[in-house]
Design an enzyme around this catalytic site. Structure first.
Site, PDB file in Angstrom:
ATOM      1  N   CYS A 252      13.424  24.630   3.506  1.00 25.26           N
ATOM      2  CA  CYS A 252      12.495  25.360   2.638  1.00 25.26           C
ATOM      3  C   CYS A 252      11.675  24.355   1.828  1.00 25.26           C
ATOM      4  CB  CYS A 252      13.243  26.259   1.663  1.00 25.26           C
ATOM      5  SG  CYS A 252      14.456  27.339   2.405  1.00 25.26           S
ATOM      6  N   MET A 253      10.797  24.873   0.997  1.00 29.52           N
ATOM      7  CA  MET A 253       9.960  23.978   0.194  1.00 29.52           C
ATOM      8  C   MET A 253      10.806  23.134  -0.764  1.00 29.52           C
ATOM      9  SD  MET A 253       6.807  24.853  -2.374  1.00 29.52           S
ATOM     10  CE  MET A 253       5.770  25.622  -1.154  1.00 29.52           C
ATOM     11  N   ASP A 254      11.831  23.749  -1.360  1.00 33.75           N
ATOM     12  CA  ASP A 254      12.579  23.063  -2.420  1.00 33.75           C
ATOM     13  C   ASP A 254      14.082  22.992  -2.176  1.00 33.75           C
ATOM     14  OD1 ASP A 254      10.089  23.280  -3.946  1.00 33.75           O
ATOM     15  OD2 ASP A 254      10.663  25.395  -4.100  1.00 33.75           O
TER      16      ASP A 254
ATOM     17  N   ARG B  78       0.941 -10.613   7.145  1.00 30.25           N
ATOM     18  CA  ARG B  78       0.900  -9.427   6.286  1.00 30.25           C
ATOM     19  C   ARG B  78       2.156  -8.604   6.559  1.00 30.25           C
ATOM     20  NH1 ARG B  78      -4.026  -9.538   9.047  1.00 30.25           N
ATOM     21  NH2 ARG B  78      -3.446  -7.623  10.124  1.00 30.25           N
TER      22      ARG B  78
ATOM     23  N   LYS C 130       0.846  -1.202   0.000  1.00 35.66           N
ATOM     24  CA  LYS C 130       0.000   0.000   0.000  1.00 35.66           C
ATOM     25  C   LYS C 130       0.881   1.252   0.000  1.00 35.66           C
ATOM     26  CE  LYS C 130      -0.372  -0.188   5.053  1.00 35.66           C
ATOM     27  NZ  LYS C 130      -1.202  -0.714   6.171  1.00 35.66           N
TER      28      LYS C 130
ATOM     29  N   HIS D  27      -6.288  -7.142  13.244  1.00 37.75           N
ATOM     30  CA  HIS D  27      -5.074  -6.331  13.194  1.00 37.75           C
ATOM     31  C   HIS D  27      -4.604  -6.045  14.618  1.00 37.75           C
ATOM     32  CE1 HIS D  27      -2.130  -3.984  11.149  1.00 37.75           C
ATOM     33  NE2 HIS D  27      -2.567  -2.815  11.552  1.00 37.75           N
TER      34      HIS D  27
HETATM   35  C1  LIG Z   1      -0.509  -1.601   6.933  1.00 42.88           C
HETATM   36  C2  LIG Z   1      -1.066  -2.869   7.435  1.00 42.88           C
HETATM   37  C3  LIG Z   1      -0.241  -3.970   7.648  1.00 42.88           C
HETATM   38  C4  LIG Z   1       1.270  -3.900   7.551  1.00 42.88           C
HETATM   39  O1  LIG Z   1       1.780  -3.435   8.765  1.00 42.88           O
HETATM   40  P1  LIG Z   1       3.364  -3.354   9.016  1.00 42.88           P
HETATM   41  O2  LIG Z   1       3.468  -2.881  10.414  1.00 42.88           O
HETATM   42  O3  LIG Z   1       3.878  -2.368   8.034  1.00 42.88           O
HETATM   43  O4  LIG Z   1       3.876  -4.717   8.787  1.00 42.88           O
HETATM   44  C5  LIG Z   1      -0.821  -5.163   7.996  1.00 42.88           C
HETATM   45  N1  LIG Z   1      -2.154  -5.254   8.157  1.00 42.88           N
HETATM   46  C6  LIG Z   1      -2.988  -4.212   7.995  1.00 42.88           C
HETATM   47  C7  LIG Z   1      -4.441  -4.389   8.200  1.00 42.88           C
HETATM   48  C8  LIG Z   1      -2.466  -2.974   7.644  1.00 42.88           C
HETATM   49  O5  LIG Z   1      -3.292  -1.941   7.495  1.00 42.88           O
END
Ligand SMILES: *Cc1c(COP(=O)(O)O)cnc(C)c1O
Length: 376
Positions: free
Chosen positions: A316-318, A225, A41, A166
């Site tokens: 700064c910005m850039d 994950r 992501k 999670h």
């Molecule tokens: C982003 C995310 C992960 C990955 O988490 P990390 O700490 O980067 O390994 C796993 N599960 C869910 C639901 C997430 O949103």
């Protein structure tokens, strides 16, 4: 400096072999047979989602996780064949597109499940999120009977292929964090257990930290994950990563100009830096619009010719200005390391995060698309 980078303003070198190695090392830390969903992501945490997914696909990865439908479609259009799960809410207006691109959607609530029902022939692949204490998305795991009822009800209406939860303090070291995490896993286990007869193919609760610290403690489920550790960064600054895992991104720029300033002169907006002695200042073409955090003003440092050059004045910005008084012969065009892998004296993303009061995740996600990614 390599000629092909000469015209570039600032750029990020991504070492895809490092990403691959991190993946393989992490995989070896998991119990036998556990699959990995590579979390790509947010443009693979700034590393480039298609490039990262493609290299992992060649390594045999067949599960990818993203945050939204645009990210999912982009992967499909770049030849990613395996499962792709969207980890957050997608409105039901996109149901047909989810189906068309064969994307697995997370269901955040019963209402959401109901809205994603197309018809009894065309079922969207999906998985229920179970909330076990984070209070973000999912069915309330504290009420397992209710979870069971909803899961059974939607099992056949939708193409349900899994459940996940999670963990929110799996990176924490305190007894309290460990107790909370174990409780989360137990709540999830109970919900999954109540519907085990459905033989849902994917049951998962581990993020990077969960896999590092709980995979053997509470082995359960069949998928991890993997996000931040894939990129070689730490879930929490206090964590120790397995040997061999290292940051995959090095952020660089080149000196734009060098000048001397004299005692009493100031540098930059707000005149926040005053020279006490004669100084040599280098200006670098990178700023907060590139993702170089403004909180690094008078606080961060870069590396030129192997030596540290502190940021002076405001970011700064850039552009930024750094003190190169202690480094001999710095000149226009010299390569500068803004952020490194820890072997080059430069700050790592985790080190930058410490200086700015955030986490490495945010540092790499903030590197904007003005910064060209170069794959090495
Ligand atoms: C982003 C995310 C992960 C990955 O988490 P990390 O700490 O980067 O390994 C796993 N599960 C869910 C639901 C997430 O949103």
């Amino acid at each position: 400096m390599d000629k092909k980078f000469f015209l570039r303003r600032c750029w990020a070198e991504i070492d895809l072999d490092t990403v691959k190695n991190n993946y393989l090392i992490y995989k070896r830390c998991l119990p036998e047979g556990m699959k990995i969903a590579a979390v790509v992501k947010a443009d693979a945490y700034g590393h480039g989602d298609c490039s990262v997914a493609q290299v992992l696909q060649r390594e045999g990865a067949d599960y990818f996780a993203v945050s939204n439908i645009n990210e999912a479609i982009r992967l499909r259009k770049h030849g990613i064949k395996g499962d792709i799960i969207i980890l957050g809410y997608t409105p039901s207006e996109y149901a047909e597109i989810l189906y068309e691109f064969d994307i697995t959607q997370t269901i955040v609530s019963e209402e959401h499940a109901n809205s994603l029902f197309l018809d009894s022939k065309n079922k969207i692949k999906c998985q229920f999120a179970i909330d076990t204490g984070m209070n973000r998305i999912g069915l309330n795991g504290e009420n397992p009977e209710e979870c069971e009822r909803i899961i059974r009800e939607y099992k056949d209406k939708l193409g349900l292929n899994g459940l996940f939860t999670h963990l929110c303090v799996a990176d924490g070291d305190k007894d309290e964090d460990k107790a909370f995490t174990k409780r989360q896993i137990q709540i999830f286990k109970d919900v999954a257990g109540a519907v085990s007869d459905l033989n849902l193919p994917y049951i998962h609760y581990m993020n990077s930290a969960g896999g590092l610290f709980y995979a053997h403690d509470m082995p359960f489920g069949n998928l991890a994950r993997l996000g931040i550790v894939l990129y070689g960064l730490k879930p929490d600054i206090e964590n120790t990563l397995p040997d061999g895992i290292k940051p995959a991104m090095t952020w660089k720029t080149a000196v734009a100009m060098v000048k001397k300033i004299y005692p009493g002169e100031t540098v930059g907006y707000g005149r926040t830096f005053t020279a006490e002695s004669e100084k040599c200042v280098a200006t670098l073409p990178v700023g907060y619009a590139d993702g170089y955090n403004r909180l690094l003003s008078n606080r961060g440092y870069v590396v030129i010719n192997g030596k540290k050059a502190p940021v002076i004045g405001r970011v700064c910005m850039d552009q930024i200005t750094v003190d190169v008084s202690g480094i001999d012969g710095v000149k226009q065009g010299d390569e500068v390391i803004l952020m490194g892998d820890g072997t080059d004296n430069a700050l790592t993303a985790d080190g930058m995060a410490q200086l700015t009061g955030t986490i490495g995740y945010e540092i790499v996600c903030d590197i904007s698309n003005r910064v060209e990614r170069i794959y090495i």
